[in-house]
Each structure stands twice: as C-alpha cells, then as structure tokens.
Write a protein that holds these residues in place. Structure first.
Motif, PDB file in Angstrom:
ATOM      1  N   GLU A 198       0.853  -1.190   0.000  1.00 52.79           N
ATOM      2  CA  GLU A 198       0.000   0.000   0.000  1.00 52.79           C
ATOM      3  C   GLU A 198       0.886   1.236   0.000  1.00 52.79           C
ATOM      4  O   GLU A 198       1.573   1.530   0.990  1.00 52.79           O
ATOM      5  CB  GLU A 198      -0.917  -0.006   1.229  1.00 52.79           C
ATOM      6  CG  GLU A 198      -1.689  -1.306   1.431  1.00 52.79           C
ATOM      7  CD  GLU A 198      -2.625  -1.638   0.280  1.00 52.79           C
ATOM      8  OE1 GLU A 198      -3.135  -0.705  -0.364  1.00 52.79           O
ATOM      9  OE2 GLU A 198      -2.839  -2.844   0.021  1.00 52.79           O
ATOM     10  N   PRO A 199       0.927   2.010  -1.094  1.00 55.59           N
ATOM     11  CA  PRO A 199       1.867   3.129  -1.211  1.00 55.59           C
ATOM     12  C   PRO A 199       1.646   4.221  -0.169  1.00 55.59           C
ATOM     13  O   PRO A 199       0.508   4.596   0.128  1.00 55.59           O
ATOM     14  CB  PRO A 199       1.590   3.660  -2.619  1.00 55.59           C
ATOM     15  CG  PRO A 199       0.909   2.547  -3.345  1.00 55.59           C
ATOM     16  CD  PRO A 199       0.111   1.821  -2.304  1.00 55.59           C
ATOM     17  N   ILE A 200       2.758   4.676   0.377  1.00 49.18           N
ATOM     18  CA  ILE A 200       2.747   5.874   1.222  1.00 49.18           C
ATOM     19  C   ILE A 200       3.082   7.086   0.361  1.00 49.18           C
ATOM     20  O   ILE A 200       2.413   8.106   0.403  1.00 49.18           O
ATOM     21  CB  ILE A 200       3.764   5.737   2.379  1.00 49.18           C
ATOM     22  CG1 ILE A 200       3.368   4.573   3.289  1.00 49.18           C
ATOM     23  CG2 ILE A 200       3.866   7.044   3.172  1.00 49.18           C
ATOM     24  CD1 ILE A 200       4.391   4.248   4.360  1.00 49.18           C
ATOM     25  N   ASP A 201       4.142   6.937  -0.408  1.00 49.56           N
ATOM     26  CA  ASP A 201       4.544   7.918  -1.406  1.00 49.56           C
ATOM     27  C   ASP A 201       5.163   7.128  -2.554  1.00 49.56           C
ATOM     28  O   ASP A 201       5.119   5.884  -2.537  1.00 49.56           O
ATOM     29  CB  ASP A 201       5.482   8.973  -0.792  1.00 49.56           C
ATOM     30  CG  ASP A 201       6.776   8.371  -0.238  1.00 49.56           C
ATOM     31  OD1 ASP A 201       7.169   7.276  -0.688  1.00 49.56           O
ATOM     32  OD2 ASP A 201       7.396   8.984   0.643  1.00 49.56           O
ATOM     33  N   TYR A 205       6.065   2.091   1.070  1.00 54.87           N
ATOM     34  CA  TYR A 205       4.773   1.427   1.126  1.00 54.87           C
ATOM     35  C   TYR A 205       4.600   0.685   2.443  1.00 54.87           C
ATOM     36  O   TYR A 205       5.571   0.399   3.151  1.00 54.87           O
ATOM     37  CB  TYR A 205       4.592   0.460  -0.053  1.00 54.87           C
ATOM     38  CG  TYR A 205       5.657  -0.610  -0.173  1.00 54.87           C
ATOM     39  CD1 TYR A 205       5.607  -1.775   0.584  1.00 54.87           C
ATOM     40  CD2 TYR A 205       6.725  -0.446  -1.058  1.00 54.87           C
ATOM     41  CE1 TYR A 205       6.584  -2.755   0.476  1.00 54.87           C
ATOM     42  CE2 TYR A 205       7.711  -1.421  -1.182  1.00 54.87           C
ATOM     43  CZ  TYR A 205       7.637  -2.568  -0.416  1.00 54.87           C
ATOM     44  OH  TYR A 205       8.602  -3.527  -0.528  1.00 54.87           O
ATOM     45  N   THR A 251      -1.847  -3.751  -4.766  1.00 55.21           N
ATOM     46  CA  THR A 251      -2.603  -3.243  -3.623  1.00 55.21           C
ATOM     47  C   THR A 251      -3.811  -4.119  -3.303  1.00 55.21           C
ATOM     48  O   THR A 251      -4.228  -4.956  -4.110  1.00 55.21           O
ATOM     49  CB  THR A 251      -3.101  -1.818  -3.900  1.00 55.21           C
ATOM     50  OG1 THR A 251      -4.104  -1.862  -4.926  1.00 55.21           O
ATOM     51  CG2 THR A 251      -1.963  -0.908  -4.348  1.00 55.21           C
ATOM     52  N   ARG A 278      -4.618   1.340   4.328  1.00 59.78           N
ATOM     53  CA  ARG A 278      -3.831   2.041   3.322  1.00 59.78           C
ATOM     54  C   ARG A 278      -3.801   3.518   3.707  1.00 59.78           C
ATOM     55  O   ARG A 278      -4.504   3.946   4.632  1.00 59.78           O
ATOM     56  CB  ARG A 278      -4.456   1.874   1.935  1.00 59.78           C
ATOM     57  CG  ARG A 278      -5.800   2.553   1.784  1.00 59.78           C
ATOM     58  CD  ARG A 278      -6.380   2.396   0.387  1.00 59.78           C
ATOM     59  NE  ARG A 278      -7.584   3.192   0.199  1.00 59.78           N
ATOM     60  CZ  ARG A 278      -8.812   2.800   0.514  1.00 59.78           C
ATOM     61  NH1 ARG A 278      -9.002   1.587   1.043  1.00 59.78           N
ATOM     62  NH2 ARG A 278      -9.850   3.589   0.298  1.00 59.78           N
ATOM     63  N   MET A 279      -3.008   4.278   3.008  1.00 58.24           N
ATOM     64  CA  MET A 279      -2.989   5.718   3.242  1.00 58.24           C
ATOM     65  C   MET A 279      -4.312   6.330   2.786  1.00 58.24           C
ATOM     66  O   MET A 279      -4.830   5.977   1.719  1.00 58.24           O
ATOM     67  CB  MET A 279      -1.838   6.360   2.465  1.00 58.24           C
ATOM     68  CG  MET A 279      -0.459   5.969   2.983  1.00 58.24           C
ATOM     69  SD  MET A 279      -0.112   6.706   4.581  1.00 58.24           S
ATOM     70  CE  MET A 279      -0.002   8.430   4.141  1.00 58.24           C
ATOM     71  N   GLU A 281      -4.582   9.294   1.840  1.00 58.74           N
ATOM     72  CA  GLU A 281      -4.155  10.003   0.634  1.00 58.74           C
ATOM     73  C   GLU A 281      -2.679   9.707   0.406  1.00 58.74           C
ATOM     74  O   GLU A 281      -1.839  10.012   1.254  1.00 58.74           O
ATOM     75  CB  GLU A 281      -4.362  11.522   0.764  1.00 58.74           C
ATOM     76  CG  GLU A 281      -5.821  11.955   0.771  1.00 58.74           C
ATOM     77  CD  GLU A 281      -5.974  13.468   0.721  1.00 58.74           C
ATOM     78  OE1 GLU A 281      -4.998  14.154   0.354  1.00 58.74           O
ATOM     79  OE2 GLU A 281      -7.056  13.954   1.065  1.00 58.74           O
ATOM     80  N   GLU A 282      -2.379   9.089  -0.728  1.00 53.60           N
ATOM     81  CA  GLU A 282      -0.986   8.793  -1.069  1.00 53.60           C
ATOM     82  C   GLU A 282      -0.282  10.088  -1.468  1.00 53.60           C
ATOM     83  O   GLU A 282      -0.810  10.876  -2.255  1.00 53.60           O
ATOM     84  CB  GLU A 282      -0.944   7.790  -2.227  1.00 53.60           C
ATOM     85  CG  GLU A 282       0.457   7.453  -2.693  1.00 53.60           C
ATOM     86  CD  GLU A 282       0.428   6.585  -3.938  1.00 53.60           C
ATOM     87  OE1 GLU A 282       1.481   6.492  -4.594  1.00 53.60           O
ATOM     88  OE2 GLU A 282      -0.636   6.018  -4.266  1.00 53.60           O
TER      89      GLU A 282
END
Length: 399
Positions: A198-201, A205, A251, A278-279, A281-282
């Motif tokens: 799950e991406p953070i930026d 992840y 994801t 998950r974030m 907002e990525e």
C-alpha cells in the motif's frame, strides 16, 4: 504428460498468432496430436503451410468443404478432440462464443461441441478492458470455458497493460491441468496469495512479512488434482506456480477487483495477507525529513475481500476459505474471525516471533469449520497445501 491427447487448435486473427506455431511444436513434443483450424483473419498472420508443417496435419479453413461435408466433418472435428483450444482468442472470437454465433468454421466448431474448451485471450488493452469484452468473458466462464491469461506487458500497438497472449509453455501447462484426471477436474478455484503493498509515497509502502509460499503451494496442489486455478498474487517472494492463470497485483483494492473478476468459481481461497489499512491520501512526491517534526500519516480501511465474497447474496462460491495469521489466542481469534466474515473454513496459524512460520518453509495450522477446530501437526507448506486440496475435493464430492 499429454501423450495420446488430441487437441483441436483454433488460431484466431491477431498478431499473437505467431505464438501458435511454437505452441503446436510444444504440444507435439509432449505427445499430443494437434488438429489446426485457421480463421480467415489468422491467415493474415500465419500461413496454412507453416501451420500444417508443424502440426503434421492438414489445416482446416472452410466451413463448407465438399470433401468432408458428406460426413458432417465440421461437427466431427469438434467431437473427436479431447480439448478445444483457442489461441489467440480475439475479442471477436470471444464475442461469437459468448453469443452463440456460428458464421465460419471456427465459431461453428465451438458451438457444435460438448468437448471442454480453453481460450488464451489476446487483444489490445483497451479492448480487453472494455465492458463488452468483460461481459463476454464472464459469460464464457459461466459456461465452463477455461481461460489462460492474458498476461500484462508491451503490446504490438505500443501500449502497455493486460492483453498479451500467454506464452506457449504457459498454455501447455494450462492444457495439461485442464486434461488432468483428478477429483477436482472441472472445478474452478480462485486463490489469493502473497502480501499487498500500500503506497505511502512513490518510494515507500505499507506491507507485511508474507512470502506467498503457502498460497503458491495451495494453488499448485489444486492444479495437480485437476482444478482450473486462477491465482491472484501480490508481490510475493516466490514464483507463481505453473499450470494456473496468474494475475499479479500490488494493492488490496487491485486484489479485490481481480478476485471478483475471476468469479464465478466453485471455491475461493483467500490465503493472501492483505494489508488492513492504506494511506487515506498517497503523497504525490517523496515525503522529506523536515525540522518541523515527524509527518502525520492518516489511514483508511482496505476492502475486506474475504467478507465480501463470503457474504455475496448471489453467485457465492460453494466453499469460501480464509486464513488467519495470529500471534496469540490463535484458535479463539480464528473462530471469531470465521463468524465475523461468514466464510466456511478458516485456516489458522501461529505466526508469533520464534515460530519461523511467516516466510518459512513449514507451517502448523488449525482448520476451523462448522464442526469445530482440527489441529494439524507441523509440516512443510507443500504438505499442508496437499492436505487442504484433498479436503476441498472431499467437501465438494460430498456436496
């Protein structure tokens, strides 16, 4: 492994038709007899002479062949084979199959048969993603047609995405699995496996320590018993098994979409270690260290794939199996999870530090069902997989 098997190979009109030449060679190496059928469009990509030379048989091209029609040759062709294979299966061929059209030899053979059918789709990514193609795909799966691929990658048209025909050896493995004699022959099973990222930026992840080894072993064991397996995997540390249809995702939301798209199925096994969050907002760019202190990360819940499939009002699989990786009160937590999700079985294991199970070669599981808890001794993940596959076969046999 295919010695004595008779394959009727229908070659559709797409650039991927060139792979059908290697497919014929691979099938014959394994002892299969290949009877080729070319559509008019396919002749724009491969010649009848090259196909006939590799197959060692005449190529069938015309519906009304006066030398054969006295014996209804177009019907006999489809009924003497052990399996009909369409490779490449173009969007047009899939549409004809789904709607029952029969305006050429290939589509007539497919409509006039009660022999099992396997297709290897190949088309532009936008054609593959089009709602009409996806509706046709769902219809074909509902009719019992097995599907191999498509893969994701670069297209001849310059685009990238799903739509590339599976490689010849992948199709050979799918053919072998479709023809395998076993207690799960004719059953369609979806397996999710591996972790999700799950991406953070763009460079970081959220993930977990799952290797994907157990889910991979389960998919392999099911295919060995003759099942048609759709394998939806996150970024696992192990290679996906052979002889199954593989969908690679990153994801949880992608995994959910791929799993639902693979339905209908007789069984769904949710062995993936899906990230719960998950974030919200990525970040669009890499989060930098600043003198203002630590960044604030806001989370959102991911979709619950196991619960969604378990609680389907229509089209629910006959058997839904979940996994519970616990670090304490394993049996109690897994029993509560089964009740909460609404699945039929939960395979629970203790992944607390020191067990070596998360990412290791062995597993010790407890099967939670309506009948109660059944503890299994510690064994290799391959043995666990075979035991799960055999129990699934027994359960389906018992109705």
């Amino acid at each position: 492994m295919l010695g004595g098997k008779r394959i009727l190979l229908i070659i559709g009109g797409g650039i991927a038709a060139y792979k059908s030449l290697d497919l014929i060679r691979r099938l014959r190496e394994r002892g299969a007899a290949v009877t080729p059928v070319l559509t008019k469009a396919a002749e724009q990509f491969v010649t009848p002479l090259s196909v006939a030379a590799l197959a060692g048989q005449n190529v069938h091209r015309d519906l009304f062949d006066l030398t054969q029609e006295a014996e209804m040759g177009h019907i006999q062709l489809s009924r003497v084979a052990d399996l009909l294979v369409v490779a490449p299966a173009t969007a047009d061929l899939m549409a004809k199959m789904a709607t029952g059209r029969a305006d050429d030899l290939a589509s007539t053979l497919l409509l006039a048969t009660d022999t099992p059918v396997l297709i290897a789709p190949a088309m532009n990514v936008r054609m593959w993603d089009h709602p009409a193609t996806q509706r046709n795909l769902a219809t074909l799966r509902g009719d019992g047609v097995a599907v191999c691929g498509p893969n994701e990658g670069d297209m001849a048209c310059g685009e990238f995405g799903p739509g590339r025909m599976s490689e010849p050896l992948e199709i050979v493995d799918a053919i072998a699995a479709r023809l395998a004699d076993g207690p799960l022959k004719g059953r369609r099973i979806v397996v999710t496996s591996g972790p999700t990222h799950e991406p953070i930026d763009p460079v970081r992840y959220i993930a977990n320590r799952s290797s994907g080894a157990q889910g991979t072993a389960i998919a392999r064991a099911l295919a060995a018993l003759g099942a048609e397996v759709v394998f939806v995997t996150g970024p696992a540390q192990v290679a996906p098994p052979e002889g199954v249809t593989v969908h690679k995702v990153e994801t949880a939301r992608q995994m959910r979409d791929a799993a639902l798209a693979a339905l209908p199925a007789d069984v769904v096994i949710c062995a993936a270690a899906v990230a719960d969050w998950r974030m919200a907002e990525e970040a669009a760019s890499k989060i930098k260290k600043t003198r203002d202190g630590l960044p604030t990360l806001s989370f959102a819940e991911n979709p619950d794939i196991l619960a969604e499939i378990s609680q389907m009002e229509t089209g629910r699989p006959a058997l839904v199996v979940g996994f519970a990786a616990e670090t304490d009160d394993v049996e109690a937590n897994a029993t509560a999870k089964r009740a909460r999700k609404g699945c039929d079985w939960i395979v629970a294991n203790d992944v607390s530090p020191g067990t070596g199970i998360m990412g290791g070669a062995e597993n010790a599981v407890t099967l939670i069902s309506e009948e109660g808890a059944e503890a299994w001794p510690r064994m290799t993940k391959d043995r666990v997989a075979r035991r799960i596959a055999e129990k699934i076969a027994d359960a389906l046999r018992a109705g």
